[in-house]
Motif scaffolding. Structure first.
Motif, PDB file in Angstrom:
ATOM      1  N   ASN A   2      41.638  57.406  25.062  1.00 20.33           N
ATOM      2  CA  ASN A   2      42.267  56.644  25.267  1.00 20.33           C
ATOM      3  C   ASN A   2      43.310  55.816  26.000  1.00 20.33           C
ATOM      4  O   ASN A   2      44.000  55.910  24.555  1.00 20.33           O
ATOM      5  N   ILE A   3      43.767  54.775  26.927  1.00 18.76           N
ATOM      6  CA  ILE A   3      44.614  53.940  26.704  1.00 18.76           C
ATOM      7  C   ILE A   3      44.660  53.407  25.735  1.00 18.76           C
ATOM      8  O   ILE A   3      45.617  53.098  24.924  1.00 18.76           O
ATOM      9  N   GLU A   4      43.486  52.201  25.183  1.00 17.60           N
ATOM     10  CA  GLU A   4      43.594  51.484  24.226  1.00 17.60           C
ATOM     11  C   GLU A   4      43.961  52.045  23.017  1.00 17.60           C
ATOM     12  O   GLU A   4      45.196  51.439  22.018  1.00 17.60           O
ATOM     13  N   GLU A   5      43.099  53.467  22.541  1.00 12.31           N
ATOM     14  CA  GLU A   5      44.146  53.792  21.588  1.00 12.31           C
ATOM     15  C   GLU A   5      45.172  54.313  21.588  1.00 12.31           C
ATOM     16  O   GLU A   5      46.312  54.631  21.006  1.00 12.31           O
ATOM     17  N   ASP A   6      45.657  54.898  22.097  1.00 10.47           N
ATOM     18  CA  ASP A   6      47.484  55.364  22.649  1.00 10.47           C
ATOM     19  C   ASP A   6      48.337  54.227  22.756  1.00 10.47           C
ATOM     20  O   ASP A   6      48.992  54.274  21.890  1.00 10.47           O
ATOM     21  N   ILE A   7      47.769  52.793  23.305  1.00  7.33           N
ATOM     22  CA  ILE A   7      48.116  51.634  22.213  1.00  7.33           C
ATOM     23  C   ILE A   7      48.634  51.352  21.058  1.00  7.33           C
ATOM     24  O   ILE A   7      49.749  51.245  20.564  1.00  7.33           O
ATOM     25  N   LYS A   8      47.695  51.627  20.465  1.00 12.17           N
ATOM     26  CA  LYS A   8      46.841  51.248  18.918  1.00 12.17           C
ATOM     27  C   LYS A   8      47.875  51.991  18.019  1.00 12.17           C
ATOM     28  O   LYS A   8      48.980  52.148  17.089  1.00 12.17           O
ATOM     29  N   GLN A   9      48.297  53.365  18.346  1.00 15.41           N
ATOM     30  CA  GLN A   9      48.512  54.566  17.871  1.00 15.41           C
ATOM     31  C   GLN A   9      50.262  54.029  17.802  1.00 15.41           C
ATOM     32  O   GLN A   9      51.097  54.245  17.201  1.00 15.41           O
ATOM     33  N   ALA A  10      51.229  54.117  19.380  1.00 15.06           N
ATOM     34  CA  ALA A  10      52.133  53.130  19.581  1.00 15.06           C
ATOM     35  C   ALA A  10      53.250  52.761  18.544  1.00 15.06           C
ATOM     36  O   ALA A  10      53.248  52.272  18.280  1.00 15.06           O
ATOM     37  N   GLY A  17      58.230  51.321  11.538  1.00 10.56           N
ATOM     38  CA  GLY A  17      60.162  51.477  12.053  1.00 10.56           C
ATOM     39  C   GLY A  17      60.477  52.715  12.674  1.00 10.56           C
ATOM     40  O   GLY A  17      61.815  53.216  12.663  1.00 10.56           O
ATOM     41  N   ARG A  18      58.673  53.369  12.890  1.00  7.53           N
ATOM     42  CA  ARG A  18      59.229  54.644  13.844  1.00  7.53           C
ATOM     43  C   ARG A  18      59.315  54.726  14.810  1.00  7.53           C
ATOM     44  O   ARG A  18      60.001  53.190  15.839  1.00  7.53           O
ATOM     45  N   VAL A  19      60.000  55.490  15.878  1.00 11.46           N
ATOM     46  CA  VAL A  19      59.915  55.792  16.875  1.00 11.46           C
ATOM     47  C   VAL A  19      59.175  56.560  17.646  1.00 11.46           C
ATOM     48  O   VAL A  19      58.735  57.169  17.606  1.00 11.46           O
ATOM     49  N   ILE A  20      59.038  56.351  19.368  1.00  7.51           N
ATOM     50  CA  ILE A  20      58.033  56.686  20.414  1.00  7.51           C
ATOM     51  C   ILE A  20      58.374  57.019  21.871  1.00  7.51           C
ATOM     52  O   ILE A  20      60.054  56.745  22.223  1.00  7.51           O
ATOM     53  N   LEU A  21      58.336  58.167  22.603  1.00  8.49           N
ATOM     54  CA  LEU A  21      58.282  58.356  23.442  1.00  8.49           C
ATOM     55  C   LEU A  21      57.391  57.678  24.514  1.00  8.49           C
ATOM     56  O   LEU A  21      55.595  58.159  24.263  1.00  8.49           O
ATOM     57  N   TYR A  22      57.469  56.931  25.636  1.00  9.75           N
ATOM     58  CA  TYR A  22      56.746  56.601  26.293  1.00  9.75           C
ATOM     59  C   TYR A  22      56.823  56.292  27.179  1.00  9.75           C
ATOM     60  O   TYR A  22      58.446  55.955  27.713  1.00  9.75           O
ATOM     61  N   PRO A  23      55.883  55.859  28.675  1.00 10.09           N
ATOM     62  CA  PRO A  23      55.941  55.751  29.658  1.00 10.09           C
ATOM     63  C   PRO A  23      56.289  54.322  30.414  1.00 10.09           C
ATOM     64  O   PRO A  23      55.769  52.861  29.901  1.00 10.09           O
ATOM     65  N   THR A  24      57.491  54.248  31.175  1.00  9.83           N
ATOM     66  CA  THR A  24      57.984  52.621  31.672  1.00  9.83           C
ATOM     67  C   THR A  24      57.011  52.207  32.964  1.00  9.83           C
ATOM     68  O   THR A  24      56.672  53.335  33.969  1.00  9.83           O
ATOM     69  N   ASP A  25      58.277  51.437  32.805  1.00  8.10           N
ATOM     70  CA  ASP A  25      57.991  50.800  34.857  1.00  8.10           C
ATOM     71  C   ASP A  25      58.720  51.538  34.715  1.00  8.10           C
ATOM     72  O   ASP A  25      59.206  50.948  36.778  1.00  8.10           O
ATOM     73  N   THR A  26      59.720  52.419  34.864  1.00 12.03           N
ATOM     74  CA  THR A  26      60.243  52.949  35.107  1.00 12.03           C
ATOM     75  C   THR A  26      60.314  54.558  34.639  1.00 12.03           C
ATOM     76  O   THR A  26      59.617  54.849  35.399  1.00 12.03           O
ATOM     77  N   ILE A  27      61.348  55.151  34.106  1.00  7.13           N
ATOM     78  CA  ILE A  27      61.360  56.812  33.217  1.00  7.13           C
ATOM     79  C   ILE A  27      61.155  56.881  32.488  1.00  7.13           C
ATOM     80  O   ILE A  27      60.657  55.330  32.245  1.00  7.13           O
ATOM     81  N   TRP A  28      60.501  57.909  31.593  1.00  8.34           N
ATOM     82  CA  TRP A  28      59.856  57.187  30.014  1.00  8.34           C
ATOM     83  C   TRP A  28      61.337  56.933  29.428  1.00  8.34           C
ATOM     84  O   TRP A  28      62.058  57.492  30.010  1.00  8.34           O
ATOM     85  N   ASP A 116      51.166  48.709  33.939  1.00 13.96           N
ATOM     86  CA  ASP A 116      50.326  47.586  32.988  1.00 13.96           C
ATOM     87  C   ASP A 116      50.897  48.466  31.818  1.00 13.96           C
ATOM     88  O   ASP A 116      50.211  47.827  30.761  1.00 13.96           O
ATOM     89  N   PHE A 117      50.714  50.365  31.819  1.00 12.76           N
ATOM     90  CA  PHE A 117      50.974  50.486  30.334  1.00 12.76           C
ATOM     91  C   PHE A 117      51.934  49.962  29.354  1.00 12.76           C
ATOM     92  O   PHE A 117      51.439  49.725  27.822  1.00 12.76           O
ATOM     93  N   VAL A 160      53.655  59.594  23.557  1.00  8.77           N
ATOM     94  CA  VAL A 160      52.392  58.291  24.090  1.00  8.77           C
ATOM     95  C   VAL A 160      51.621  59.692  25.342  1.00  8.77           C
ATOM     96  O   VAL A 160      52.669  60.690  26.067  1.00  8.77           O
ATOM     97  N   LYS A 161      49.951  59.534  25.132  1.00  2.05           N
ATOM     98  CA  LYS A 161      49.669  60.646  25.770  1.00  2.05           C
ATOM     99  C   LYS A 161      49.400  60.152  27.264  1.00  2.05           C
ATOM    100  O   LYS A 161      49.382  61.180  28.473  1.00  2.05           O
ATOM    101  N   SER A 162      49.090  58.840  27.606  1.00  6.40           N
ATOM    102  CA  SER A 162      48.796  58.337  28.877  1.00  6.40           C
ATOM    103  C   SER A 162      50.149  58.696  29.889  1.00  6.40           C
ATOM    104  O   SER A 162      51.547  58.397  29.387  1.00  6.40           O
ATOM    105  N   ARG A 163      49.420  58.965  30.795  1.00  3.09           N
ATOM    106  CA  ARG A 163      50.881  59.333  31.697  1.00  3.09           C
ATOM    107  C   ARG A 163      51.226  60.613  31.878  1.00  3.09           C
ATOM    108  O   ARG A 163      52.437  60.536  32.664  1.00  3.09           O
ATOM    109  N   GLN A 164      51.415  60.813  31.016  1.00  2.00           N
ATOM    110  CA  GLN A 164      51.950  62.602  31.052  1.00  2.00           C
ATOM    111  C   GLN A 164      52.043  63.162  32.029  1.00  2.00           C
ATOM    112  O   GLN A 164      52.465  64.061  32.471  1.00  2.00           O
ATOM    113  N   LYS A 165      50.538  63.384  32.928  1.00  2.00           N
ATOM    114  CA  LYS A 165      50.149  64.433  34.170  1.00  2.00           C
ATOM    115  C   LYS A 165      50.966  63.731  35.659  1.00  2.00           C
ATOM    116  O   LYS A 165      50.725  65.068  35.767  1.00  2.00           O
ATOM    117  N   GLU A 166      51.060  62.214  35.371  1.00  3.20           N
ATOM    118  CA  GLU A 166      52.177  62.353  36.483  1.00  3.20           C
ATOM    119  C   GLU A 166      52.774  63.125  37.184  1.00  3.20           C
ATOM    120  O   GLU A 166      53.766  63.090  36.781  1.00  3.20           O
TER     121      GLU A 166
END
Length: 189
Positions: A2-10, A17-28, A116-117, A160-166
């Motif tokens: 779920n989104i909560e768990e995804d955010i917690k992981q990120a 000090g690590r790097v993530i790949l995530y959806p924003t209000d614009t592009i990934w 939101d995310f 991040v797992k959220s919003r990958q299918k958009e």
């Protein structure tokens, strides 16, 4: 997941000090703690980008914005409030951020995200998060998750797992530079 768990992981990954790949209000985006110089250095390496080119960061609120800019010009508040699409503002006199994130003149591009995310992610992290397009420098910015190269996906520490299918094609933000003298300069419409 779920989104909560995804955010917690990120958030956990960025706190280390690590790097993530995530959806924003614009592009990934490729993101990390905007105050962590080593993490920012890694983002430049992933993008194969010269660190003389500044990176944008996201914050979740007007209050958090004030932690990173010495003096937010009054016009900025109006621009943020009335913007009809995501707006990155380049401010003079950045503070409390990794030095290698800033432009040579000490300015920084910051966007208050309303999506939101990314807003929740910034809120939970309690700091500014780097947000740079998920591509190698010089290549086209991916408009959706499916367009992100395997090279980028494999280079980050957490995707991040959220919003990958958009499939909606996203576009980068508008960018405006605000001088401390009140000068407004449109960088990207």
């Amino acid at each position: 997941m779920n989104i909560e768990e995804d955010i917690k992981q990120a958030v956990e990954v960025m706190r280390k000090g690590r790097v993530i790949l995530y959806p924003t209000d614009t592009i990934w985006g490729i993101g990390c703690d905007a105050a962590n110089e080593e993490a920012v250095k890694r983002v430049y390496a992933i993008k194969k980008r010269d660190d003389s080119k500044a990176l944008i960061c996201l914050v979740d609120s007007d209050n958090r914005l004030q932690r990173y800019v010495d003096d937010v010009p009054n016009v900025a508040w109006n621009l943020i409030e009335y913007a009809t699409k995501p707006l990155t503002i380049i401010f003079d006199h950045a503070k409390n951020l990794a030095p290698n994130l800033l432009a040579e003149d000490g300015s920084v591009g910051i966007r208050v995200t309303r999506e939101d995310f990314s807003r929740q992610l910034c809120y939970r992290f309690q700091k500014a998060i780097v947000s740079t397009s998920a591509n190698v420098s010089g290549e086209p910015s991916p408009a959706c998750f499916d367009e992100i190269s395997e090279e980028i996906k494999n280079a980050v520490d957490y995707v991040v797992k959220s919003r990958q299918k958009e499939k909606t094609k996203s576009v980068p933000s508008s960018i405006i530079k605000l001088g401390s003298d009140g000068e407004v300069k449109i960088i990207r419409k």
